[in-house]
Design a protein around this motif. Sequence first.
Motif, PDB file in Angstrom:
ATOM      1  N   TRP A 211       0.826  -1.209   0.000  1.00 60.49           N
ATOM      2  CA  TRP A 211       0.000   0.000   0.000  1.00 60.49           C
ATOM      3  C   TRP A 211       0.857   1.254   0.000  1.00 60.49           C
ATOM      4  O   TRP A 211       0.529   2.236  -0.673  1.00 60.49           O
ATOM      5  N   ALA A 215       0.385   3.888  -2.866  1.00 61.65           N
ATOM      6  CA  ALA A 215      -0.107   5.199  -2.449  1.00 61.65           C
ATOM      7  C   ALA A 215       0.904   6.314  -2.706  1.00 61.65           C
ATOM      8  O   ALA A 215       0.689   7.455  -2.300  1.00 61.65           O
ATOM      9  N   LYS A 217       3.945   6.805  -1.470  1.00 63.39           N
ATOM     10  CA  LYS A 217       4.688   7.287  -0.324  1.00 63.39           C
ATOM     11  C   LYS A 217       6.179   7.137  -0.591  1.00 63.39           C
ATOM     12  O   LYS A 217       6.623   6.161  -1.193  1.00 63.39           O
ATOM     13  N   ARG A 412      -0.284   7.518   9.778  1.00 64.58           N
ATOM     14  CA  ARG A 412      -1.224   8.629   9.775  1.00 64.58           C
ATOM     15  C   ARG A 412      -2.083   8.648   8.514  1.00 64.58           C
ATOM     16  O   ARG A 412      -3.182   9.182   8.535  1.00 64.58           O
ATOM     17  N   TRP A 413      -1.602   8.062   7.462  1.00 67.12           N
ATOM     18  CA  TRP A 413      -2.296   8.108   6.179  1.00 67.12           C
ATOM     19  C   TRP A 413      -3.118   6.862   5.880  1.00 67.12           C
ATOM     20  O   TRP A 413      -3.597   6.707   4.751  1.00 67.12           O
ATOM     21  N   ASP A 415      -6.117   5.973   6.623  1.00 66.09           N
ATOM     22  CA  ASP A 415      -7.507   6.211   6.206  1.00 66.09           C
ATOM     23  C   ASP A 415      -7.602   6.672   4.750  1.00 66.09           C
ATOM     24  O   ASP A 415      -8.688   6.613   4.156  1.00 66.09           O
ATOM     25  N   ASP A 416      -6.486   7.123   4.177  1.00 66.40           N
ATOM     26  CA  ASP A 416      -6.488   7.570   2.785  1.00 66.40           C
ATOM     27  C   ASP A 416      -6.183   6.442   1.809  1.00 66.40           C
ATOM     28  O   ASP A 416      -6.240   6.651   0.591  1.00 66.40           O
ATOM     29  N   VAL A 417      -5.815   5.261   2.318  1.00 63.23           N
ATOM     30  CA  VAL A 417      -5.414   4.156   1.456  1.00 63.23           C
ATOM     31  C   VAL A 417      -6.484   3.760   0.434  1.00 63.23           C
ATOM     32  O   VAL A 417      -6.173   3.555  -0.747  1.00 63.23           O
ATOM     33  N   GLU A 419      -8.735   5.500  -1.126  1.00 60.01           N
ATOM     34  CA  GLU A 419      -8.754   6.463  -2.225  1.00 60.01           C
ATOM     35  C   GLU A 419      -7.447   6.454  -3.004  1.00 60.01           C
ATOM     36  O   GLU A 419      -7.443   6.481  -4.242  1.00 60.01           O
ATOM     37  N   LEU A 420      -6.305   6.403  -2.286  1.00 59.08           N
ATOM     38  CA  LEU A 420      -5.005   6.468  -2.933  1.00 59.08           C
ATOM     39  C   LEU A 420      -4.697   5.215  -3.746  1.00 59.08           C
ATOM     40  O   LEU A 420      -4.042   5.284  -4.791  1.00 59.08           O
ATOM     41  N   CYS A 421      -5.131   4.067  -3.257  1.00 60.93           N
ATOM     42  CA  CYS A 421      -4.797   2.803  -3.906  1.00 60.93           C
ATOM     43  C   CYS A 421      -5.944   2.220  -4.723  1.00 60.93           C
ATOM     44  O   CYS A 421      -5.757   1.196  -5.401  1.00 60.93           O
ATOM     45  N   ILE A 425     -12.759   0.068   1.138  1.00 61.60           N
ATOM     46  CA  ILE A 425     -12.435   0.408   2.518  1.00 61.60           C
ATOM     47  C   ILE A 425     -12.487  -0.824   3.411  1.00 61.60           C
ATOM     48  O   ILE A 425     -11.784  -0.916   4.420  1.00 61.60           O
TER      49      ILE A 425
END
Length: 439
Positions: A211, A215, A217, A412-413, A415-417, A419-421, A425
């Motif tokens: 991820w 994402a 990162k 910290r990120w 919860d964005d996984v 959308e980013l990936c 959910i």
Amino acid sequence: MSLAQRAQASGSVLLEQRVAPPDLARLKSDVQRFVSVGDIAAMMSRQPRRARSELLGACRQAFQLPTWRAVPEGRLEELSASLVDEVFGFGPLEPLLADPTVTEIMVNGPQSVFFERGGCLQPSEQVFSGQGQLRALIDRVLGPLGRRVDESSPMVNARMPEGHRVNVVMPPLAPEGPIVTIRKFAERVMTLEDMVASGSLDNELRQFLEWAVRARKNVVVAGGTGSGKTTLLNALSCCIPAGERIVTIEDTAELRFLEHPHVVRLEARPRNAEGVGEVTIRDLVINALRMRPDRIVVGECRGAEAVDMLTAMNTGHDGSLTTLHANSPADILPRVVTMVRYGVDLPVDVIEANAASAFDVVVQTTRSLDGLRYVTCVAEFERAAHGGGCGVHVLFERTSPGLAGTWKALPRWIDDVPELCGIPIEEVKTWEHRLHGAA
């Protein structure tokens, strides 16, 4: 010749064989009666089959000489193969290079050869006859690469056509004789799934790292020499989507993006014999920014290129990957400060703040005493709310290869996984549930 004379001559031959059995040096000398070994080696580049055939034919002729008549057939075949390896290949190192389980070869002198298998060092029975054979091997390895090593330039790093990395140190830097180290690389890249199977990481950590890459990162893989940094970096690269343009930058090309369709490989160049022509990692990082990269992958940050790497990561080149030498995540920031100051004089707090902003995920690797390379820690950097530098926020920790790792916190990120990936959910929630269950 009388019968007595023949018996005496035969006895002399047998005595010679008892005292000094014919060896590779003797075979080489006898073969020279029938063919020039130098001419055969030169022929190899033009007519390899003919060259091998002529050398083996000369060996068969040599074995008809009286010296060889009492030598067992198996030994004759062994010596023939050794001579072929010496003339066309890598001599005593040929079996080690051909063995896919051997990952590193270390020649500490003609009579001292070690190799690494399964992360453990072992002595080799394959040794050199002397300094001359070892120096001839070095010339044969470096010659086709256009590299030279001598007293004026006694140290060299190079990449062999097979992708192996070779390091040579010569006298006077090595007072006891030439030292050769060859880092081998497997044709097949190890994936994150392979690393799970080997015990280097577990499924939850594998999912997290996948991820992180998807994402976009910025990921730093840190560890000591031989801890598996490059192996993990290659595995992470397999997670990069196929539609992205990757630019890799290395001192000596080791990264292998075999499955990705759009990879541009850049390799630094040392000074030539005249002391000019050097192209550094920093030069390549600066140039890579002009090549429309989606991802920049630096094999190892070790100097002033850290300045430009941080700049790239902080100015829109998300998803970049690199490695560096550090014993723990806490050692990374001081290490980066030192590297940046090779190139530009900036305050420590400014460098640390830039590093903390650039590096999204830090992955620490190590090698256990039994040779297992595994991930010991995953962390994030966090800046102090009211100044005062940066701290390390540990997400995952594994203290021993015999123990399972423990998740201390979530990124910290996380919860964005979805959308980013582009994943449901529910997949993330299931992953979090497994973490709580493991805890």
